[in-house]
Scaffold this motif. Structure first.
Motif, short mmCIF file in Angstrom:
data_model
loop_
_atom_site.label_atom_id
_atom_site.label_comp_id
_atom_site.label_asym_id
_atom_site.label_seq_id
_atom_site.Cartn_x
_atom_site.Cartn_y
_atom_site.Cartn_z
N TYR A 83 0.85 -1.18 0.00
CA TYR A 83 0.00 0.00 0.00
C TYR A 83 0.89 1.23 0.00
CZ TYR A 83 -3.59 -3.31 1.48
OH TYR A 83 -4.44 -4.38 1.56
N VAL A 118 -2.34 4.28 4.35
CA VAL A 118 -2.39 3.61 5.65
C VAL A 118 -2.35 4.65 6.76
CG1 VAL A 118 -1.34 1.86 7.11
CG2 VAL A 118 -1.13 1.70 4.62
N CYS A 159 -2.38 -2.55 7.90
CA CYS A 159 -2.09 -3.08 6.56
C CYS A 159 -2.80 -4.41 6.33
CB CYS A 159 -0.60 -3.29 6.38
SG CYS A 159 0.35 -1.79 6.18
#
Length: 684
Positions: free
Chosen positions: A137, A142, A160
């Motif tokens: 990501y 995040v 995550c």
DNA sequence: GGCCACTTCTC
DNA sequence: AGAAGTGGC
């Protein structure tokens, strides 16, 4: 072909040396003819000019990539430059390309450079697009419920693993690539090693096979073999049970998303079989993937964390400047078998088990108290997987400068760690032949062994194996002393600032930098180290860039700042990087976000502004002035807002406008000084 | 089932 | 050093 009408595209390879799951390459292929380009501009890395073994790896990996590209219909154009951006311009002119594609990098140097590339080329009418090829990501995806970045690994990683959407599925390699016209764009021959390095490098080829398809094989081998035992074996010093993927991952020879997906498949399989150990192994392995992700995350959110202490105290730490100690450490002659075995393995193989990295580096900082930059530089030169983000995270961790890291005043005893990670002494015996005949009972503390045992093992301490270079007890006392000195100096500096001296003593007293010891040709100097304990310790006060202060020494101001920051998040959330008041802002942060823009819809940069909160002039001296410390009182977790204390004095009086003078290249035209860390960390 | 001592691990 | 987990009673 190649006329500007048809408009081929440049695919700029960097640390994504693969054809599989390479989004930039895929985009290039989709849009027509492709010029695959690699620019070798190591001077741009400044202080972190790639080390010998890294350069060796790149060389092999590029050859591998080139042959893959050739089998697909094109080839890799290699260019030597000291300025990637102008090199890109030149290649674009000579090929008539109208598009540029590349994959994101997150180290501070790349963030700045890539942003500049985007600006400059866009201004030239080139369409620039960039992609995520390195992470599960993107860092800005995040964050916690309030949109702030996580400040501990655990929080980050849990998030995550519970994201509402999976990481992108890996892309297949292109079937065929239409070559762009490079007839007017001759390739440069790249030189990655000098004569003196060839001998040492020859050894590396025995153990390692760079290149994306070899990386793929390494992954398969690991998935079908050691992975299932990973949790059982993880405490062993022996690296045989690790994945050996880290250098491949560093150079992007394999996609972390592919690793993730395949590992996940195993996990499901083992879960169905009720194989608990296997599942746990997967979780642990993924966690180490997560740490790599986290290192990028940290770098992106706190781009200065590699360069300087985030909190200023450690620049007052009295480092022991002793090249003899340093040499003993490098040669694996400290008298502590576990440390020494590790250092010998590192030298011989360019590799070290993660556990042992922690052992040798924390020994370096806490027992020897050597300037940690020396250690990091040595790692940088000798580790095959030398990686700025991961290494910075690692050194911060061992220095106790992370909210969830260890504390600075804690010293781990290599003797006990030895019995923990190498209970039978096999690891020590492999790398320290001089101790091979010592019984396990004494293998991790030969200095306690009875004379008769030593004799029987053919060991004469101080002669063919050293006595401990520093006693642990002495090291503990010395560390306490050093820390209290650090506080005194810090307080004195603060007092000076309060008396009106603009920047305080700190910087001026640093004006005699601790030079890195002249070249370290370890293979040349094999003479025994003389261990002269204690006396003649020379200490230096210098910003050694130990990233930040431990939570034990949390400053009151930090809490205040963090509150302020928190508020500002909401205030500025709607901002897009180009709007901000750049004058006072952390430039790189801005770039960091701006650089990604091309691939994002403009919705949210949720925590973009976290460290972007404007600060007043008082804050700008915060690093040195905010010193009231307090002892650890348990529950206080420092909010990871170090940017608050260091950004604005980082670029004093900086002119504004992202477009005009936003780049380090422009401000520091001598590229080898581009990121001379010390310079940047000094004011003025 | 709850409580306490003991072990293990910390990115 | 301190938390979290394990296992005994």
């Amino acid at each position: 072909m190649g006329m500007s009408g048809s408009g081929c595209s440049i695919v700029w390879f960097r640390r994504d040396l693969r054809v599989e799951d390479n989004p930039a390459l895929a985009a290039g292929v989709r849009s027509g003819a492709v010029v695959a380009l690699f620019i070798w501009a190591p001077e741009e890395e400044g202080h972190y000019y790639p080390g010998r073994v890294s350069r060796w790896w790149v060389k092999q990996s590029l050859a591998h990539l080139d042959s893959s590209l050739r089998s697909l219909g094109t080839s890799l154009v290699t260019k030597r430059s000291t300025d990637s951006v102008s090199c890109l311009l030149q290649v674009i002119k000579s090929t008539g390309a109208t598009q540029l594609f590349f994959n994101h990098l997150y180290d501070p140097i790349s963030l700045v450079r890539d942003h500049r590339a985007k600006e400059v080329l866009t201004a030239e009418g080139v369409a620039v697009r960039s992609f995520n090829a390195d992470l599960l990501y993107e860092p800005w995806e995040v964050h916690d419920e309030e949109g702030r970045p996580f400040t501990t690994f655990t929080g980050f990683w849990e998030k995550c693993l519970s994201m509402p959407y999976d990481p992108e599925a890996p892309l297949l390699p292109p079937k065929r690539i239409i070559p762009g016209d490079v007839s007017r764009c001759p390739a440069d021959t790249l030189v990655f090693e000098d004569e003196s390095e060839k001998g040492s490098n020859a050894l590396l080829a025995r153990a390692w096979s760079p290149g994306w398809s070899n990386a793929d094989k390494a992954l398969t081998t690991f998935l079908n073999g050691p992975l299932i035992e990973y949790s059982k074996n993880r405490r062993k010093a022996d690296s045989a049970t690790t994945s050996f993927l880290s250098p491949h991952l560093h150079f992007g020879e394999i996609s972390v998303r592919k690793v993730f997906h395949l590992v996940r498949i195993k996990q499901v399989l083992w879960a169905n079989e009720g194989n608990v150990a296997g599942e746990e192994s997967v979780n642990l392995f993924l966690k180490s993937i997560g740490l790599r992700e986290y290192s990028r995350y940290m770098s992106f959110n706190h781009p200065y964390s590699h360069e300087r202490p985030l909190l200023g105290h450690l620049k007052y730490f009295p480092w022991v400047v002793d090249e003899g100690y340093f040499k003993a450490w490098r040669q694996g002659r400290t008298g502590y078998p576990l440390v020494d075995a590790g250092m010998r393995e590192l030298w011989a193989t360019g590799w070290l088990h993660d556990r042992i990295r922690v052992v040798v580096s924390s020994f370096f900082v806490k027992v020897l108290q050597l300037p940690w930059r020396w250690g990091m530089k040595y790692f940088w030169d000798t580790l095959l997987d030398a990686d700025l983000e991961s290494d910075a995270l690692g050194w911060q961790y061992i220095s106790g400068t992370l909210p969830d890291g260890r504390e600075f005043d804690r010293i781990d005893n290599p003797q006990f760690e030895g019995y923990k990670f190498d209970p039978n002494g096999e690891y020590v015996r492999r790398w320290l032949p001089e101790l091979a005949r010592l019984p396990t009972e004494w293998i991790h503390h030969p200095w306690n062994a009875p004379e008769s045992v030593l004799q029987a093992a053919g060991i004469e301490l101080g002669s063919n194996y050293p006595l401990p270079i520093v006693e642990i007890v002495a090291a503990k006392a010395r560390l306490q002393e050093a820390l209290s000195q650090m506080w005194q100096h810090e307080a004195a500096s603060r007092a000076a600032i309060e008396n009106g001296m603009e920047e305080g003593l700190g910087d001026s007293s640093e004006s005699t930098p601790i030079a890195f010891p002249s070249e370290t040709h370890m293979e040349m100097d094999n003479e025994p180290i003389r261990n002269n304990p204690t006396n003649n310790i020379i200490r230096h006060y210098e910003d050694q860039m130990v990233p930040s202060m431990t939570s034990s020494f949390l400053r009151v101001e930090d809490e205040e700042t963090s509150i302020e920051l928190r508020n500002s998040v909401d205030n500025s959330r709607a901002e897009v990087p180009s709007n901000i008041n750049v004058t006072e802002e952390p430039r790189r942060e801005v770039h960091g976000h701006a650089i990604m823009q091309a691939d994002r819809t403009n919705d949210a940069f949720p925590h973009t502004n976290f460290s972007r909160a404007r600060r007043n002039s008082e804050d700008s001296t915060a690093e040195s002035s905010s010193s009231s410390r307090r002892e650890r009182d348990g529950g206080v977790v420092p909010v990871w807002s170090p940017s608050s204390s260091s950004y604005s004095d980082q670029f004093p009086g900086e002119d504004n406008g992202i477009g005009t003078s936003s780049s380090y290249l422009q401000r520091h035209p001598q590229s080898h000084q581009l990121l001379n860390w010390r310079r940047l960390s000094q004011t003025g």
